[in-house]
Design an enzyme around this catalytic site. Structure first.
Site, PDB file in Angstrom:
ATOM      1  N   CYS A  76       0.838  -1.204   0.000  1.00 29.91           N
ATOM      2  CA  CYS A  76       0.000   0.000   0.000  1.00 29.91           C
ATOM      3  C   CYS A  76       0.875   1.257   0.000  1.00 29.91           C
ATOM      4  O   CYS A  76       1.734   1.421   0.874  1.00 29.91           O
ATOM      5  CB  CYS A  76      -0.917   0.000   1.218  1.00 29.91           C
ATOM      6  SG  CYS A  76      -1.957   1.477   1.298  1.00 29.91           S
ATOM      7  N   HIS A 193      -6.225   1.662   2.751  1.00 29.05           N
ATOM      8  CA  HIS A 193      -5.704   2.407   3.896  1.00 29.05           C
ATOM      9  C   HIS A 193      -6.679   3.540   4.247  1.00 29.05           C
ATOM     10  O   HIS A 193      -7.193   4.217   3.355  1.00 29.05           O
ATOM     11  CB  HIS A 193      -4.326   2.975   3.557  1.00 29.05           C
ATOM     12  CG  HIS A 193      -3.601   3.545   4.726  1.00 29.05           C
ATOM     13  ND1 HIS A 193      -2.507   2.943   5.289  1.00 29.05           N
ATOM     14  CD2 HIS A 193      -3.821   4.661   5.459  1.00 29.05           C
ATOM     15  CE1 HIS A 193      -2.075   3.667   6.298  1.00 29.05           C
ATOM     16  NE2 HIS A 193      -2.863   4.728   6.423  1.00 29.05           N
ATOM     17  N   HIS A 195      -8.140   6.798   4.518  1.00 35.62           N
ATOM     18  CA  HIS A 195      -7.707   8.086   3.978  1.00 35.62           C
ATOM     19  C   HIS A 195      -8.900   8.796   3.349  1.00 35.62           C
ATOM     20  O   HIS A 195      -9.937   8.203   3.055  1.00 35.62           O
ATOM     21  CB  HIS A 195      -6.618   7.898   2.917  1.00 35.62           C
ATOM     22  CG  HIS A 195      -7.123   7.314   1.618  1.00 35.62           C
ATOM     23  ND1 HIS A 195      -7.490   5.988   1.490  1.00 35.62           N
ATOM     24  CD2 HIS A 195      -7.348   7.887   0.400  1.00 35.62           C
ATOM     25  CE1 HIS A 195      -7.901   5.767   0.255  1.00 35.62           C
ATOM     26  NE2 HIS A 195      -7.838   6.896  -0.427  1.00 35.62           N
TER      27      HIS A 195
END
Length: 381
Positions: A76, A193, A195
């Site tokens: 990632c 992730h 965000h």
């Protein structure tokens, strides 16, 4: 240093893009971390094309076809850089990090476009895709979500949103700043992730333009502020209110488009995130976490959602419209367990919305989920 709680520092990525750290302790030294990746100089090929039938601008960003798509967890690009694993964030850890998107829809370095008035293509009206797109990483923990954050970390994210809004508003090419989060593959997320993003548009988006026009007509007809009147009416009715704190009120709008949709307004109107005072920001961190956890509680697990901040556009001097009412729109695309709300013929073809759930029922279910979550966590607003 932004406040007594958050310290800001800035670094550069290998291709010249900016990375900004928002730390909860001073002197982290993270901005000094070097990006060792062999990246080419950053450039963007975006352009804007005008739709004369709707009088709207459409962004063309064909280079985004090559953006990173659902990589394995150990690859990632939003994780910290550790050892030989180099990412978009050079530091080996962070609290909240913001950086210019590597594959932006809009960028300050947008390529030039041909001069208007091509006699061979009179239907084409275009301009450079100038603006700014940033990624906001809420935590270095890849497996977390915003709902997992502490109120302290949520407050740090709020400070980052406010800081970036103020800085982007001051850029002459930007007319409107839009912080938002997409969660879930059903929404179109390509990186898992936790965000969000911030778009700095060179124009006021259609939703904001229509809202301001409605507010203008309401003011001319009644002499009152539309945003204030909407919040007052929902608070008086109370049927659709989900949370009512000292500084914030969250409610399912009476004409909700999505099966589960909440609007969150400060009770004292402000035009944008930088205008929130310390008390408003502190309560926002707690209320926002409550709402996200309530959405997850509706279906007993993570739900796909879009969290969209509606802020005032700015004039040529970078000043917001004081009559605009900052608010959050939070909605999920789920209408029931294993069922999604699709934008089909009426919504996508005619922009005429049809909702499957009465807003009053949605509000009651959200209140129940919120209260059950507070009981589990031993929390109270």
């Amino acid at each position: 240093m932004l406040t007594s709680q958050v310290w800001r520092s800035t670094g550069r990525l290998a291709d010249g893009r900016e990375v900004i750290y928002f730390d909860e302790t001073p002197d982290s030294g993270r901005s000094a971390a070097t990006d060792l990746r062999p990246l080419d100089a950053f450039s963007s090929g975006s352009e804007l094309r005008h739709d004369p039938l709707l009088d709207e601008w459409v962004v063309l960003a064909a280079h985004r076809q090559n953006r990173t798509f659902l990589p394995p967890a150990d690859q990632c690009p939003l994780d910290p850089t550790r050892g030989d694993r180099r990412t978009e964030i050079p530091a080996d850890d962070y609290d909240v990090a913001v950086f210019e998107n590597r594959f932006p829809s809009l960028a300050t370095t947008a390529a030039p476009v041909p001069a208007p008035g091509d006699p061979d293509d009179p239907a084409l009206a275009l301009r450079p895709g100038v603006g700014r797109c940033e990624v906001v990483c809420f935590t270095s923990d890849h497996s977390a979500s915003f709902a997992d954050l502490t109120p302290r970390r949520a407050r740090t994210v709020i400070e980052a949103w406010a800081d970036r809004t103020a800085e982007l508003n001051a850029m002459p090419e930007i007319a409107h700043v839009y912080p938002f989060e997409n969660r879930g593959e059903e929404i179109g997320v390509t990186l898992h992730h936790p965000h969000g993003q911030i778009y700095g548009y060179p124009f006021a988006p259609p939703r904001i333009t229509r809202m301001r026009e409605a507010a203008r007509r309401h003011r001319e007809r009644t002499g009152c502020n539309l945003f204030d009147d909407v919040v007052a009416a929902e608070r008086k009715a109370a049927r659709r209110v989900v949370v009512e704190g000292e500084h914030w009120t969250a409610f399912v709008p009476a004409a909700a488009r999505w099966p589960y949709e909440v609007q969150l307004f400060p009770q004292h109107r402000v035009p944008d995130l930088p205008s929130l005072d310390d008390a408003q920001r502190a309560e926002l961190a707690a209320v926002y976490l409550d709402l996200l956890r309530a959405f997850d509680g509706l279906f007993e697990g993570p739900v796909p959602y879009i969290s969209a901040w509606n802020q005032s556009p700015v004039d040529a001097s970078g000043a917001p419209d004081p009559g605009f009412g900052l608010h959050l729109q939070l909605f999920t695309t789920k209408r029931a367990h294993r069922k999604l709300k699709y934008l089909a013929g009426s919504e996508s073809g005619m922009a005429a919305w049809i909702n499957d759930i009465a807003p009053e029922d949605a509000a009651q279910r959200l209140r129940t989920a919120l209260n059950e979550g507070r009981e589990r966590n031993g929390d109270a607003l």
